[in-house]
Write an enzyme that holds these catalytic residues in place. Structure first.
Site, short mmCIF file in Angstrom:
data_model
loop_
_atom_site.label_atom_id
_atom_site.label_comp_id
_atom_site.label_asym_id
_atom_site.label_seq_id
_atom_site.Cartn_x
_atom_site.Cartn_y
_atom_site.Cartn_z
N ARG A 1 -5.58 0.54 -6.64
CA ARG A 1 -4.11 1.23 -6.15
C ARG A 1 -3.77 2.56 -7.14
O ARG A 1 -3.12 3.47 -6.54
CB ARG A 1 -3.05 0.50 -6.07
CG ARG A 1 -3.13 -0.75 -5.19
CD ARG A 1 -2.03 -1.56 -4.88
NE ARG A 1 -2.10 -2.97 -4.41
CZ ARG A 1 -2.21 -3.08 -3.02
NH1 ARG A 1 -2.27 -2.27 -2.19
NH2 ARG A 1 -2.30 -4.16 -2.76
N ASP B 1 -4.40 1.98 11.19
CA ASP B 1 -5.83 1.44 11.31
C ASP B 1 -6.03 0.93 12.94
O ASP B 1 -6.14 1.81 13.90
CB ASP B 1 -6.40 0.84 10.40
CG ASP B 1 -7.74 0.23 10.46
OD1 ASP B 1 -8.34 0.97 11.36
OD2 ASP B 1 -8.21 -0.83 10.04
N GLY C 1 0.84 -1.36 -0.14
CA GLY C 1 0.05 -0.14 -0.13
C GLY C 1 0.89 1.33 -0.05
O GLY C 1 0.25 2.28 -0.53
N PHE D 1 -13.56 2.86 5.18
CA PHE D 1 -12.64 2.39 4.22
C PHE D 1 -12.25 3.01 3.17
O PHE D 1 -13.26 3.47 2.37
CB PHE D 1 -13.12 0.92 3.83
CG PHE D 1 -12.19 -0.04 3.24
CD1 PHE D 1 -11.18 -0.81 3.90
CD2 PHE D 1 -12.14 -0.14 1.67
CE1 PHE D 1 -10.34 -1.51 3.11
CE2 PHE D 1 -11.29 -0.99 1.06
CZ PHE D 1 -10.36 -1.48 1.72
N VAL D 2 -10.94 3.13 2.62
CA VAL D 2 -10.58 4.25 1.59
C VAL D 2 -9.70 3.40 0.71
O VAL D 2 -8.95 2.39 0.90
CB VAL D 2 -9.92 5.25 2.04
CG1 VAL D 2 -10.61 6.20 3.11
CG2 VAL D 2 -8.52 5.08 2.79
N LYS E 1 -6.52 6.79 10.82
CA LYS E 1 -8.06 6.65 11.17
C LYS E 1 -8.48 7.38 12.25
O LYS E 1 -7.54 6.93 13.21
CB LYS E 1 -8.61 5.28 10.59
CG LYS E 1 -8.80 4.80 9.51
CD LYS E 1 -9.48 3.46 9.27
CE LYS E 1 -9.51 3.09 7.84
NZ LYS E 1 -10.00 1.83 7.55
N ASP F 1 1.12 2.79 4.44
CA ASP F 1 0.07 3.82 3.78
C ASP F 1 -0.98 4.27 5.07
O ASP F 1 -1.36 5.38 4.85
CB ASP F 1 -0.80 2.87 2.81
CG ASP F 1 -1.14 1.81 3.51
OD1 ASP F 1 -1.14 1.10 4.42
OD2 ASP F 1 -1.82 0.83 2.67
P1 5GP Z 1 -3.28 -1.85 10.88
O1 5GP Z 1 -2.34 -2.83 11.05
O2 5GP Z 1 -3.05 -0.37 11.53
O3 5GP Z 1 -4.85 -2.19 11.39
O4 5GP Z 1 -3.57 -1.54 9.39
C1 5GP Z 1 -2.84 -1.32 8.72
C2 5GP Z 1 -3.04 -1.93 7.19
O5 5GP Z 1 -4.27 -2.37 6.99
C3 5GP Z 1 -2.50 -0.85 6.10
O6 5GP Z 1 -1.39 -0.82 5.94
C4 5GP Z 1 -3.55 -1.17 4.94
O7 5GP Z 1 -2.76 -2.01 4.12
C5 5GP Z 1 -4.88 -1.97 5.78
N1 5GP Z 1 -5.70 -0.95 5.69
C6 5GP Z 1 -6.16 -0.40 7.00
N2 5GP Z 1 -7.28 0.42 6.95
C7 5GP Z 1 -7.34 0.46 5.28
C8 5GP Z 1 -8.24 1.07 4.32
O8 5GP Z 1 -9.01 2.00 4.97
N3 5GP Z 1 -8.27 0.81 3.19
C9 5GP Z 1 -7.44 -0.03 2.57
N4 5GP Z 1 -7.29 -0.36 1.37
N5 5GP Z 1 -6.48 -0.56 3.58
C10 5GP Z 1 -6.58 -0.36 4.76
MG MG Z 2 -0.41 -2.07 4.29
#
Ligand code: 5GP
Ligand code: MG
Length: 196
Positions: free
Chosen positions: A174, A112, A50, A161-162, A140, A109
């Site tokens: 992408r 979350d 990402g 979700f984006v 987020k 990227d």
């Molecule tokens: P975390 O481990 O902090 O939950 O999430 C990080 C990863 O989840 C990001 O690097 C991304 O790849 C994916 N992710 C989290 N939120 C989103 C979103 O809203 N859209 C997309 N496309 N990927 C997300």
């Molecule tokens: Mg990622």
């Protein structure tokens, strides 16, 4: 592809302006730091997949000597739109076992749940770097993300979700130049898929 977009959250000129601003801040921090004189260098660690577009734009604005080492972390497999727990994909990762003497800058990227950053920080700590800083394009606005320590954030966004500017849904979208939300009817929760 354009007809799948529900709403543009951040357009390309806002992205470009903010990436330039963050690049200036990173350059200042890394070069002002006593450990980072002209001879010093950094190890940049993009999290695949990402962060690729963000990294491509950002590094061309960083006049700092750098090596790039990749780490692939899966957390949103396929059509999932919430984290399934982060894990490293070894075959797409080329992080050295020893980072002694290196100053590391991790780029992701979106922040979350925070699982990805926690995993990468633990992975790096075991390799003994001199310092680790983290940078994300998006964060987020949810408690888990806001509670996760991160050094550079380009944009805080609502908990939606984006896709676009490197972020995918089932590995599509992408290449959209903007950060957007998708029409609800396109998003189907499933289980299997690709890396994020
Ligand atoms: P975390 O481990 O902090 O939950 O999430 C990080 C990863 O989840 C990001 O690097 C991304 O790849 C994916 N992710 C989290 N939120 C989103 C979103 O809203 N859209 C997309 N496309 N990927 C997300
Ligand atoms: Mg990622």
């Amino acid at each position: 592809m354009q007809s799948d977009i529900e709403r543009i959250l951040i357009d390309r000129s806002r992205i470009a302006d903010r990436v330039a601003e963050i690049a200036r801040q990173i350059t200042e921090d890394f070069t002002a730091d006593g450990d980072h004189n002209d001879g010093a260098e950094i190890t940049l660690v993009p999290i695949l997949t990402g962060s690729i577009i963000f990294v491509a734009d950002l590094i061309r604005l960083l006049p700092i000597r750098m090596q790039i080492r990749l780490v692939s972390i899966t957390s949103y497999p396929g059509t999932a739109t919430s984290s399934r727990g982060a894990s490293i994909q070894k075959e797409l990762t080329n992080l050295p076992d020893d980072l002694t003497g290196r100053h590391v800058l991790v780029i992701d990227d979106i922040l979350d749940s925070g699982n990805t950053l926690k995993l990468i920080k633990d992975t790096l700590a075991a390799r003994n770097p001199d310092s680790v800083r983290t940078c994300v394009l998006l964060r987020k606005q949810r408690p888990e993300a806001m509670a996760c320590p991160v050094d550079y954030v380009c944009f805080d966004i609502p908990d939606e979700f984006v896709v676009g500017y490197g972020l995918d849904y089932n590995d599509y979208y992408r290449n959209l130049p903007e950060i957007v939300t998708l029409k609800r009817e396109l998003i189907v929760e499933a289980s299997e898929g690709s890396d994020t």
